[in-house]
Design an enzyme around this catalytic site. Structure first.
Site, PDB file in Angstrom:
ATOM      1  N   HIS A 217       0.841  -1.198   0.000  1.00 64.06           N
ATOM      2  CA  HIS A 217       0.000   0.000   0.000  1.00 64.06           C
ATOM      3  C   HIS A 217       0.871   1.240   0.000  1.00 64.06           C
ATOM      4  O   HIS A 217       0.424   2.321   0.325  1.00 64.06           O
ATOM      5  CB  HIS A 217      -0.894   0.056   1.234  1.00 64.06           C
ATOM      6  CG  HIS A 217      -1.633  -1.206   1.450  1.00 64.06           C
ATOM      7  ND1 HIS A 217      -1.183  -2.192   2.301  1.00 64.06           N
ATOM      8  CD2 HIS A 217      -2.773  -1.655   0.900  1.00 64.06           C
ATOM      9  CE1 HIS A 217      -2.029  -3.202   2.267  1.00 64.06           C
ATOM     10  NE2 HIS A 217      -3.002  -2.909   1.437  1.00 64.06           N
ATOM     11  N   THR A 450      -8.528   0.601   9.532  1.00 66.84           N
ATOM     12  CA  THR A 450      -8.502   0.570  10.984  1.00 66.84           C
ATOM     13  C   THR A 450      -9.431   1.629  11.552  1.00 66.84           C
ATOM     14  O   THR A 450     -10.232   1.383  12.448  1.00 66.84           O
ATOM     15  CB  THR A 450      -7.091   0.909  11.501  1.00 66.84           C
ATOM     16  OG1 THR A 450      -6.156   0.170  10.741  1.00 66.84           O
ATOM     17  CG2 THR A 450      -6.960   0.589  12.953  1.00 66.84           C
TER      18      THR A 450
HETATM   19  P1  ADP Z   1      -5.298   2.033   8.035  1.00 65.95           P
HETATM   20  O1  ADP Z   1      -4.237   2.056   9.098  1.00 65.95           O
HETATM   21  O2  ADP Z   1      -6.037   0.722   8.007  1.00 65.95           O
HETATM   22  O3  ADP Z   1      -4.820   2.529   6.731  1.00 65.95           O
HETATM   23  P2  ADP Z   1      -6.487   4.624   8.482  1.00 65.95           P
HETATM   24  O4  ADP Z   1      -5.389   5.177   7.644  1.00 65.95           O
HETATM   25  O5  ADP Z   1      -7.858   5.041   8.144  1.00 65.95           O
HETATM   26  O6  ADP Z   1      -6.420   3.057   8.542  1.00 65.95           O
HETATM   27  O7  ADP Z   1      -6.263   5.032   9.982  1.00 65.95           O
HETATM   28  C1  ADP Z   1      -4.993   5.124  10.532  1.00 65.95           C
HETATM   29  C2  ADP Z   1      -5.157   5.552  11.971  1.00 65.95           C
HETATM   30  O8  ADP Z   1      -5.776   4.536  12.718  1.00 65.95           O
HETATM   31  C3  ADP Z   1      -3.841   5.801  12.661  1.00 65.95           C
HETATM   32  O9  ADP Z   1      -3.391   7.112  12.417  1.00 65.95           O
HETATM   33  C4  ADP Z   1      -4.182   5.588  14.121  1.00 65.95           C
HETATM   34  O10 ADP Z   1      -4.670   6.769  14.727  1.00 65.95           O
HETATM   35  C5  ADP Z   1      -5.340   4.635  14.071  1.00 65.95           C
HETATM   36  N1  ADP Z   1      -4.941   3.303  14.514  1.00 65.95           N
HETATM   37  C6  ADP Z   1      -4.226   2.391  13.869  1.00 65.95           C
HETATM   38  N2  ADP Z   1      -4.105   1.274  14.615  1.00 65.95           N
HETATM   39  C7  ADP Z   1      -4.761   1.522  15.770  1.00 65.95           C
HETATM   40  C8  ADP Z   1      -5.013   0.776  16.974  1.00 65.95           C
HETATM   41  N3  ADP Z   1      -4.562  -0.454  17.111  1.00 65.95           N
HETATM   42  N4  ADP Z   1      -5.734   1.373  17.951  1.00 65.95           N
HETATM   43  C9  ADP Z   1      -6.194   2.622  17.811  1.00 65.95           C
HETATM   44  N5  ADP Z   1      -5.996   3.362  16.714  1.00 65.95           N
HETATM   45  C10 ADP Z   1      -5.293   2.824  15.712  1.00 65.95           C
END
Ligand code: ADP
Ligand code: MG
Length: 589
Positions: A217, A450
């Site tokens: 990604h 996430t």
């Molecule tokens: P992805 O990581 O699936 O690409 P996003 O980019 O939408 O999802 O979101 C990223 C955000 O998710 C990070 O900046 C962080 O704040 C949050 N995040 C990632 N992992 C966790 C976790 N285990 N617990 C809480 N927040 C998390």
């Protein structure tokens, strides 16, 4: 560059439609992805795989006899939602248990985990094996934290072959665990990729350079080098993958047997791959390995990214049998599958049916006060949508520094879906809980990732504290937000200081609860809580990440705040305007 699309927002959906129309021999469309269009006379353990779209043939292209039974297909580069995964499982499971398998990404882990939980509550024996083959995403001593790339295929294949042989869930799970323990991959990239409709690539590689270890990604690579010759690349791959530390326990180089899988990431020609492969085959053989059923082509891509990865599956007798067992899917075939006994799956009930699952139940009764609170919440959701829309590019930019650059798009999809769901419920008499539950589902369904899973959880948890009939007070709202904080931390396992949205959510929830308990008005308490969240979000710039995609690129994110914390603080700040201006203020205590 992606040139052909209708509406970029519906690209993933439109792609699934065409994929199913072209491949009806193997797959049928079900809510959330695809499931096999045939079944064996004897029920099998169902192997359900999945992930974001944009990685074809992962994941839908690997569904068919001898391989997966179903694939949950999320939006572009975003994990499917828990709802989508659950739906694909329900359409694929045959009463003998379910093995879920997918690459190790935080969003997929959360959504597949929630789906597994829902199935288990219904008495379905559901297990999970997460794929962790990418050697550059974490050290060998932390293999469980590595991400999954083209090595997905070996794990899915081992599980699918075990299921096709009639094995029970314990043995299917064991086969998948064994394949994952014996699979190693590494990748390089020459260019980034551009999602449909996007003006800029999601990430770039400097012109004429090669990024070593770059994620599928665009998670930043480990090293940038000059582009080597094809032979030079073969040498780099083999050198790293035959490093003693990466030879799996129980395997040996001298006299060992491996399946090499040379994978193109999207816009490297098969001809180029074959040139690289010729040298790889020599090097592996010279090292003393016997090559079994090598594969060269596209197995896990990253849209139009120019890149290559090499995977080695280190065989033992069992894995060799599983790897060579017949399989027949749109994108992968092995041996010859006897299709004479297969039966077509019909849509009418049983494990073949798409069923009634997922249809909306009627709204429960609500009180007038709760309906008023639902009105204020709808306004807040519209304000959230607009705030995120204005900041989406910036949120994407900061996510791209150490993550995958999709935080802006994901939050946009989520807030738009939630605001739309709220609008659709307008006038139907939804109370606060029903509204927040439906909007939370819509958010996590559309956003994936996430943050989609976590925001869906936040909305639903707050909703369950507000209820549909009791008055929404400042105290119940503060309690709901505190409960959402706990739920996010339980679910995502991040603590304060891990550089995630938790860093902003904790001070927000705690300040709100303390100020409300001290007797301040909701508007005043909220203002202070939002300001605490903003300060904490800014302060994440100085932290090293402990969770989420950014973890493997720790130092790169120093100086940049966490995107999820920034978006949470932004939302908190904007909602204050709704609360302060609300014509039907939520009564204080
Ligand atoms: P992805 O990581 O699936 O690409 P996003 O980019 O939408 O999802 O979101 C990223 C955000 O998710 C990070 O900046 C962080 O704040 C949050 N995040 C990632 N992992 C966790 C976790 N285990 N617990 C809480 N927040 C998390
Ligand atoms: Mg992201």
């Amino acid at each position: 560059m992606t040139r052909l699309w209708n509406d970029p927002a519906s690209f993933a959906d439109d792609m699934v439609e065409g994929f199913v129309r072209a491949n009806g021999r193997w797959v049928r469309r079900v809510s959330g992805g695809v499931s096999r269009s045939t079944r064996s006379p004897e029920p099998e353990v169902a192997v359900v795989i999945g992930g974001g779209s944009g990685h074809y043939p992962a994941f839908g292209g690997l569904v068919g006899p001898g391989l997966a039974h179903g694939a949950a297909m999320g939006n572009l580069f975003a994990s499917p939602s828990a709802h989508q995964v659950e739906s694909v499982i329900r359409s694929s499971e045959q009463g003998r248990g379910v093995l879920l398998s997918f690459g190790n990404y935080a969003g997929d882990v959360l959504h597949f985990g929630a789906a597994q939980e829902a199935l288990r509550q219904d008495g379905v024996d559901c297990r999970t094996v997460v794929v962790t083959d990418d050697i550059f995403s974490a050290p060998q001593s932390q293999k469980a934290r590595r991400r999954g790339i083209a090595g997905d295929l070996t794990v899915f294949k081992a599980a699918g072959a075990a299921a096709a042989a009639g094995s029970g869930i314990d043995d299917v799970e064991r086969a998948a665990v064994l394949a994952n323990a014996r699979t190693r991959s590494m990748g390089v990239a020459f260019t980034g990729c551009t999602l449909p409709g996007a003006e800029e690539p999601l990430f770039t590689v400097p012109e004429g350079k090669m990024a070593v270890g770059l994620g599928i990604h665009g998670e930043p690579g480990i090293d940038i080098t000059d582009i080597p010759s094809a032979d030079g690349l073969a040498e780099l791959f083999v050198d790293r993958l035959l490093d003693a530390a990466e030879v799996p326990e129980g395997a040996t180089i001298k006299g060992g047997r491996v399946v090499p899988i040379l994978n193109g990431l999207g816009s490297v020609k098969n001809e180029e791959l074959y040139v690289v492969y010729a040298r790889i085959a020599d090097l592996l053989t010279e090292a003393g390995l016997t090559l079994v059923d090598p594969r060269v082509g596209e197995f896990c891509t990253s849209f139009d990214m120019a890149g290559v990865s090499l995977t080695l599956l280190w065989l033992d007798e069992e894995l060799e049998r599983l790897w060579l067992a017949p399989a027949d899917t749109p994108a992968f075939a092995a041996g010859s599958v006897d299709s004479s006994a297969l039966e077509a799956v019909t849509m009418d009930g049983g494990y073949g049916g798409d069923g009634e699952w997922g249809e909306e139940a009627e709204l429960p009764a609500s009180s007038e006060e709760s309906r008023k609170a639902a009105g204020v919440i709808s306004q807040a959701l519209a304000v959230m949508r607009d705030a995120i829309d204005a900041q989406a590019a910036e949120l994407g930019r900061i996510d791209a520094i150490a993550g995958d650059g999709d935080h802006g798009i994901g939050m946009q999809r989520g807030t738009v879906a939630a605001a739309e769901a709220a609008m659709a419920l307008g006038g139907q008499g939804a109370g606060a809980e029903s509204l927040l539950t439906r909007c939370g589902d819509a958010w996590s369904d559309r956003a994936g990732g996430t943050s989609g899973a976590l925001w869906g959880l936040i909305l639903k948890t707050v909703g369950s504290h507000l209820g549909d009939t009791s008055p929404a007070t400042a105290a119940t709202l503060a309690a709901g937000i505190s409960a959402a904080k706990t739920a996010v931390m339980d679910y995502g396992k991040a603590k304060v200081g891990d550089k995630t949205m938790v860093d902003a959510l904790v001070p927000f929830a705690d300040t709100l609860a303390a100020r409300v308990t001290a007797g301040e008005s909701l508007a005043e308490a909220w203002r202070k809580a939002a300001s605490a969240a903003a300060t904490a979000a800014e302060a994440t710039a100085d932290l090293m990440p402990g969770m989420g995609r950014a973890r493997s690129h720790g130092a790169k994110s120093l100086g940049t705040p966490d995107p999820g914390a920034v978006s949470l603080a932004l939302i908190a700040e904007r909602i204050h305007t709704v609360i302060a201006a609300s014509v039907t203020p939520i009564p204080s205590i």
